[in-house]
Design an enzyme around this catalytic site. Structure first.
Site, PDB file in Angstrom:
ATOM      1  N   LYS A 106       2.339   3.735  -6.237  1.00  0.00           N
ATOM      2  CA  LYS A 106       2.222   2.028  -5.986  1.00  0.00           C
ATOM      3  C   LYS A 106       2.355   1.415  -6.668  1.00  0.00           C
ATOM      4  O   LYS A 106       2.261   1.679  -7.742  1.00  0.00           O
ATOM      5  CB  LYS A 106       0.403   2.237  -5.505  1.00  0.00           C
ATOM      6  CG  LYS A 106      -0.094   1.227  -4.686  1.00  0.00           C
ATOM      7  CD  LYS A 106      -0.064   1.538  -3.515  1.00  0.00           C
ATOM      8  CE  LYS A 106      -0.629   0.251  -2.682  1.00  0.00           C
ATOM      9  NZ  LYS A 106      -0.655   1.308  -0.856  1.00  0.00           N
TER      10      LYS A 106
HETATM   11  P1  NAD Z   1      -2.598  -8.316   3.949  1.00  0.00           P
HETATM   12  O1  NAD Z   1      -2.249  -9.382   2.965  1.00  0.00           O
HETATM   13  O2  NAD Z   1      -1.836  -8.289   5.386  1.00  0.00           O
HETATM   14  O3  NAD Z   1      -4.146  -8.803   4.661  1.00  0.00           O
HETATM   15  C1  NAD Z   1      -5.242  -8.907   4.114  1.00  0.00           C
HETATM   16  C2  NAD Z   1      -6.006  -9.488   4.780  1.00  0.00           C
HETATM   17  O4  NAD Z   1      -7.682  -9.413   4.506  1.00  0.00           O
HETATM   18  C3  NAD Z   1      -6.002 -10.915   5.080  1.00  0.00           C
HETATM   19  O5  NAD Z   1      -6.394 -11.432   5.885  1.00  0.00           O
HETATM   20  C4  NAD Z   1      -6.680 -11.614   3.522  1.00  0.00           C
HETATM   21  O6  NAD Z   1      -7.075 -13.024   4.169  1.00  0.00           O
HETATM   22  C5  NAD Z   1      -8.349 -10.654   3.380  1.00  0.00           C
HETATM   23  N1  NAD Z   1      -8.546 -10.574   2.043  1.00  0.00           N
HETATM   24  C6  NAD Z   1      -8.327 -11.125   1.365  1.00  0.00           C
HETATM   25  N2  NAD Z   1      -9.043 -11.175   0.552  1.00  0.00           N
HETATM   26  C7  NAD Z   1     -10.300 -11.045   0.522  1.00  0.00           C
HETATM   27  C8  NAD Z   1     -11.782 -10.906   0.791  1.00  0.00           C
HETATM   28  N3  NAD Z   1     -12.358 -10.385  -0.794  1.00  0.00           N
HETATM   29  N4  NAD Z   1     -12.462 -10.584   1.428  1.00  0.00           N
HETATM   30  C9  NAD Z   1     -12.324 -10.763   3.170  1.00  0.00           C
HETATM   31  N5  NAD Z   1     -10.783 -10.326   3.035  1.00  0.00           N
HETATM   32  C10 NAD Z   1     -10.519 -10.650   2.704  1.00  0.00           C
HETATM   33  O7  NAD Z   1      -2.708  -6.533   3.596  1.00  0.00           O
HETATM   34  P2  NAD Z   1      -2.898  -5.378   4.667  1.00  0.00           P
HETATM   35  O8  NAD Z   1      -1.655  -5.342   4.736  1.00  0.00           O
HETATM   36  O9  NAD Z   1      -3.122  -5.921   6.067  1.00  0.00           O
HETATM   37  O10 NAD Z   1      -3.686  -4.717   4.045  1.00  0.00           O
HETATM   38  C11 NAD Z   1      -4.530  -4.479   3.971  1.00  0.00           C
HETATM   39  C12 NAD Z   1      -5.573  -3.199   3.278  1.00  0.00           C
HETATM   40  O11 NAD Z   1      -4.954  -1.960   4.697  1.00  0.00           O
HETATM   41  C13 NAD Z   1      -5.408  -3.432   2.293  1.00  0.00           C
HETATM   42  O12 NAD Z   1      -6.311  -2.751   1.196  1.00  0.00           O
HETATM   43  C14 NAD Z   1      -4.078  -2.198   2.024  1.00  0.00           C
HETATM   44  O13 NAD Z   1      -3.511  -1.280   0.840  1.00  0.00           O
HETATM   45  C15 NAD Z   1      -4.812  -0.694   2.941  1.00  0.00           C
HETATM   46  N6  NAD Z   1      -2.746  -0.266   4.155  1.00  0.00           N
HETATM   47  C16 NAD Z   1      -1.932  -1.335   4.609  1.00  0.00           C
HETATM   48  C17 NAD Z   1      -1.048  -0.720   4.885  1.00  0.00           C
HETATM   49  C18 NAD Z   1       0.015  -1.589   6.022  1.00  0.00           C
HETATM   50  O14 NAD Z   1       0.713  -0.888   6.081  1.00  0.00           O
HETATM   51  N7  NAD Z   1       0.311  -3.065   5.153  1.00  0.00           N
HETATM   52  C19 NAD Z   1      -0.884   0.757   4.954  1.00  0.00           C
HETATM   53  C20 NAD Z   1      -2.358   1.546   5.176  1.00  0.00           C
HETATM   54  C21 NAD Z   1      -2.990   0.663   4.372  1.00  0.00           C
END
Ligand code: NAD
Length: 419
Positions: A106
């Protein structure tokens, strides 16, 4: 995030309990407790004002026992090394659960990208890529999008790496734009995986396959796609949120309208009226009246302070590490089923693997083939974890770790200890 819960310590506690269940000797899994490599870099960047600012960046490679390291890059103002170490280890376990030939890594830059212009964001990305360049590459370590990074950022990483090497290297990064070797289905893959796993667990819990009242925290890549697909499957998405707060409607929100609003407002829900929905805080969302809760924002959202307030009977972890170990204990004690992150959100890395395979083989797959293969991989992994749940009478989280650790321990034994 930088708070009282150390996500790496959380990871070690789950690792220990799964290893105990497997009857492993400490020496069998000692090496898994340590990341193989941790790189911390300084990123000097010329801002639009002409001023030079220096940001801190990290790349942690947890394990390469089962293949090249793989894992996203996060841009966040509160990120710290323990968070990146935990996220890297979770990637190792996730890749093992879904049986793709990768280890885990990561990366992160400590920056609030909402305070940067697009040109500044590009310069941060290119300088960060140059700083971590010695340890990344299609055969070594392949980054991907995570919180606050996207296909455009991956495109800059691919270009920077390629320019320095003197030829195009699409396989250095996944989640790229389609026109430079990105894969069909990758932008939706994590949310699609969450929706597939949610349908599987609903069946096993004898819950209805339609009309389940679902609350989703975070409406970014993972939460937004999960909301869209689960809504299309006929469920009622009663609550959604972003970092600024959320909305609740007991009869279900109009998700296509919410997504359309967000697309026109820079990805934000702020100001969306939601057809009579009530405005709620993120704390209220986690405790709202619903059947299933899908956290898709950040880690450490459900803690011992709010676990008792959770009303959902089912939690599907779209985010990485949203539930602390203490909260997990409280929820499991209340009879809540939790499908852990390393299974629930693995769809993203599975399609990232398909993207990398297409890149290194220099061919392209149809979207139907990608989505169908993703479904097969996830359903197969889900049923393997379910078998361990039933045979060993453990939670889904411990079962998923048991599956992952047994594969890792076998890989480590097969390779032996160098030198
Ligand atoms: P992103 O940046 O696209 O979206 C994050 C979302 O969470 C946004 O809507 C943001 O406004 C919201 N957010 C941020 N801080 C917050 C808080 N304190 N309280 C509530 N909402 C909040 O990110 P993503 O890619 O959707 O990732 C989200 C989660 O999923 C993370 O934990 C990431 O590690 C995990 N993840 C992502 C992927 C991927 O392919 N993008 C894959 C596996 C896991």
């Amino acid at each position: 995030m930088a708070n009282t819960y150390n996500p790496y310590e959380n990871m070690l506690r789950v690792l220990e309990s799964a290893a105990r269940q497997l009857g492993l000797k400490p020496s069998d899994y000692e090496a898994i407790k340590y990341p193989e490599r941790e790189l911390k870099v300084a990123i000097p960047v010329r801002m639009d004002s002409g001023e030079i600012k220096v940001f801190e960046g990290y790349r942690v490679q947890h394990s390469s026992s089962r293949g090249p390291c793989k894992g996203g890059i996060r841009y966040h103002q509160q990120v710290d090394i323990d968070e990146v170490k935990a996220l890297a280890a979770w990637m190792t376990f996730k890749c093992a659960v879904v049986n793709i030939p990768y280890g885990g890594a990561k990366g992160a830059v400590k920056v609030d990208p909402s305070h940067l212009s697009n040109a500044e964001l590009e310069r941060v990305t290119r300088r960060f890529t140059a700083a971590i360049l010695p340890i990344i590459g299609p055969e070594k370590d392949i980054p991907a999008p995570d919180v606050n990074t996207n296909a455009e950022v991956m495109g800059w990483i691919m270009d920077t790496y390629s320019m320095i090497h003197g030829y195009a290297v699409p396989g250095v990064v996944t989640g790229k734009p389609l026109e430079i070797g990105g894969s069909l289905g990758r932008p939706e893959a994590t949310g699609r995986g969450v929706s597939i796993i949610t349908q599987e667990i609903l069946k096993r819990l004898n819950m209805p396959e339609k009309g389940v009242r679902i609350a989703i925290q975070g409406m970014g890549n993972v939460g937004g796609v999960s909301a869209k697909l689960l809504h299309e499957m006929g469920h009622k998405i009663v609550a959604v949120s972003d970092a600024r707060g959320g909305l609740y409607h007991p009869e279900g929100l109009d998700i296509p309208a919410a997504l359309k609003y967000m697309a026109a407002h820079g990805g934000s829900l702020e100001g969306y009226a939601g057809g009579g929905a009530a405005n709620i805080s993120n704390a209220e969302l986690l405790a709202c009246d619903c059947d299933a809760l899908i956290p898709c924002a950040l880690e450490n959202q459900i803690t011992e302070a709010n676990a008792n307030a959770v009303q959902a009977k089912l939690i599907v972890e779209g985010a990485n590490g949203p539930t602390t170990v203490e909260a997990d204990g409280i929820l499991t004690g209340k009879g809540v089923t939790i499908v852990p992150d390393i299974l629930a959100n693995a769809g993203g890395v599975v399609v990232s693997y398909f993207e990398w395979v297409q890149n290194i083989q220099e061919l392209t797959w149809e979207e139907d083939q990608i989505n169908e293969t993703l479904r097969k991989v996830l359903i197969n992994s889900f049923s393997q974890v379910l078998n361990i749940v039933n045979e060993s009478k453990v939670s889904f989280r411990v079962a998923a770790y048991m599956l992952a650790i047994s594969k890792l321990v076998k890989a480590k034994k097969s390779r032996g200890v160098f030198p």
